[in-house]
Design an enzyme around this catalytic site. Sequence first.
Site, PDB file in Angstrom:
ATOM      1  N   GLU A 168       0.792  -1.227   0.000  1.00  0.00           N
ATOM      2  CA  GLU A 168       0.000   0.000   0.000  1.00  0.00           C
ATOM      3  C   GLU A 168       0.832   1.289   0.000  1.00  0.00           C
ATOM      4  O   GLU A 168       0.800   2.092   0.950  1.00  0.00           O
ATOM      5  CB  GLU A 168      -0.963  -0.004   1.190  1.00  0.00           C
ATOM      6  CG  GLU A 168      -1.897  -1.180   1.195  1.00  0.00           C
ATOM      7  CD  GLU A 168      -2.828  -1.195   2.395  1.00  0.00           C
ATOM      8  OE1 GLU A 168      -2.688  -0.350   3.295  1.00  0.00           O
ATOM      9  OE2 GLU A 168      -3.715  -2.070   2.437  1.00  0.00           O
ATOM     10  N   GLU A 187      -5.362  -8.770   0.863  1.00  0.00           N
ATOM     11  CA  GLU A 187      -6.067  -8.469   2.119  1.00  0.00           C
ATOM     12  C   GLU A 187      -7.545  -8.220   1.834  1.00  0.00           C
ATOM     13  O   GLU A 187      -7.860  -7.513   0.878  1.00  0.00           O
ATOM     14  CB  GLU A 187      -5.524  -7.207   2.816  1.00  0.00           C
ATOM     15  CG  GLU A 187      -4.166  -7.339   3.433  1.00  0.00           C
ATOM     16  CD  GLU A 187      -3.723  -6.040   4.089  1.00  0.00           C
ATOM     17  OE1 GLU A 187      -4.580  -5.231   4.504  1.00  0.00           O
ATOM     18  OE2 GLU A 187      -2.490  -5.808   4.151  1.00  0.00           O
TER      19      GLU A 187
HETATM   20  O1  LIG Z   1      -6.884  -1.436   7.925  1.00  0.00           O
HETATM   21  C1  LIG Z   1      -6.768  -2.822   7.832  1.00  0.00           C
HETATM   22  C2  LIG Z   1      -5.461  -3.167   7.095  1.00  0.00           C
HETATM   23  N1  LIG Z   1      -5.420  -2.469   5.828  1.00  0.00           N
HETATM   24  N2  LIG Z   1      -4.283  -2.723   5.043  1.00  0.00           N
HETATM   25  C3  LIG Z   1      -2.992  -2.598   5.742  1.00  0.00           C
HETATM   26  C4  LIG Z   1      -3.011  -3.288   7.087  1.00  0.00           C
HETATM   27  O2  LIG Z   1      -1.788  -3.057   7.756  1.00  0.00           O
HETATM   28  C5  LIG Z   1      -4.206  -2.812   7.899  1.00  0.00           C
HETATM   29  O3  LIG Z   1      -4.233  -3.397   9.178  1.00  0.00           O
END
Ligand SMILES: OC[C@H]1NNC[C@@H](O)[C@@H]1O
Length: 444
Positions: free
Chosen positions: A166, A349
Amino acid sequence: MKRSDFPANFIWGTATSAYQIEGAVSEDGRGPSIWDTFSHTPGKTKGGDHGDVACDHYHRYPEDIALMKELGVNAYRFSVAWPRILPEGRGRVNPRGLDFYNRLVDALLEQGITPWATLYHWDLPQSLEDQGGWPSRETAYAFAEYADLVTRHLGDRVKHWITLNEPWCSAYLGYHAGIHAPGQQNFKHSIWASHHLLLAHGLAVPVIRRNVTGARVGITLNLSPGYPASPDPADVAAARRFDGFQNRWYLDPLYGLGYPADMLALYGEAPSVQGDDLITIAAPTDFLGINYYSRAVVRNSDLEPYRFQYVRVGEEHTDMDWEVYPEGLYDLLIRLGREYRPKAIYITENGAAYPDAVADDGGIHDLERVRYFQRHLALCLEALQHGAPLKGYFAWSLLDNFEWAEGYAKRFGLVYVDFPSQRRRIKASGYWFRDFLREAVVRP
Ligand SMILES: OC[C@H]1NNC[C@@H](O)[C@@H]1O
């Protein structure tokens, strides 16, 4: 919708990240990261929560791998903590840090669980931040050195590599919104950071391929489909700007299109592109990782520089106040397949936070989360059947963990963690996932 509706070789996993679960932040030579600094800065995280102990996974990983085994996953996505490997970010190597991941990977393989490693999940060594952080081009070069070191040590056993998790969060939340580490509020720095993160990815791809025979390399983006709040052309244009801000700013350079012209014009701020950067960034990859949680509905706004405003819609929201909208995942998968044509897509995810509690009978009856998974997987299947190159799904998360600025109050796990005692309890959603995965297992 059942497991056997999916291809037999579909990957089923759970996902975590180092700073959110490991703890042991000062143990065995680990150096400080920007999240150590940020979470210990008063007022930055809910209740002053930090990752000093987290889920104590650094010590409890055998128990956590046993939980993965019980759930029946065939893959596990974790991240390597850069400051465990290179405490100052570059130069001096910490052998005990490498040794932890050697032990983790060996234990996973012993249980028949395929390791998927994310090289960067936000825990930048503080010393690199002190030298400029992601707004500095040097950090991209430091990342390539780090990727070289880690893949030389683990690449004989780890074949699936995600360079970054991300980059939008690292750049926007970390350097413009300021709600993530390092907590800067500087638009220009966030644009430069986004470029150097993408450059870091592009520099690392050939390094990983050189070090890892049979490597499968990709990047993970948190993508959200944007919808206009009304058919008003001003709202439709705002949705396009949101799409540029959240999605196309990263997708376009990664897939050889360069930075989107409409966003460059809107921002009036060019990334610090040098020489062949855009060729480097567009290094061919084997898959695109998508983290999907919800959609965005936006309307027009004069609020600079993005000129859109979120509109809260929908009847159902998670504990993060994110709308439950599985249709957005379908729309996203179909669009990506058509517009960017990645060789493969993995949902790296997907999951939901709910205010889980241990019931009187000792169980955690998180039926909303069960429904969340059922609905999102059903639409994954539909997208796959309609041509999306979807090859796998990782539930976020294996364990309740440190949810960044929200701390430990937001629970995403299939497994409940009682943090004072560190006791793990599989939730109803974990048992549902286990039974879902067992359905297609051919019994001897
Ligand atoms: O907010 C939930 C998830 N989102 N994507 C990155 C992860 O590190 C977060 O916990």
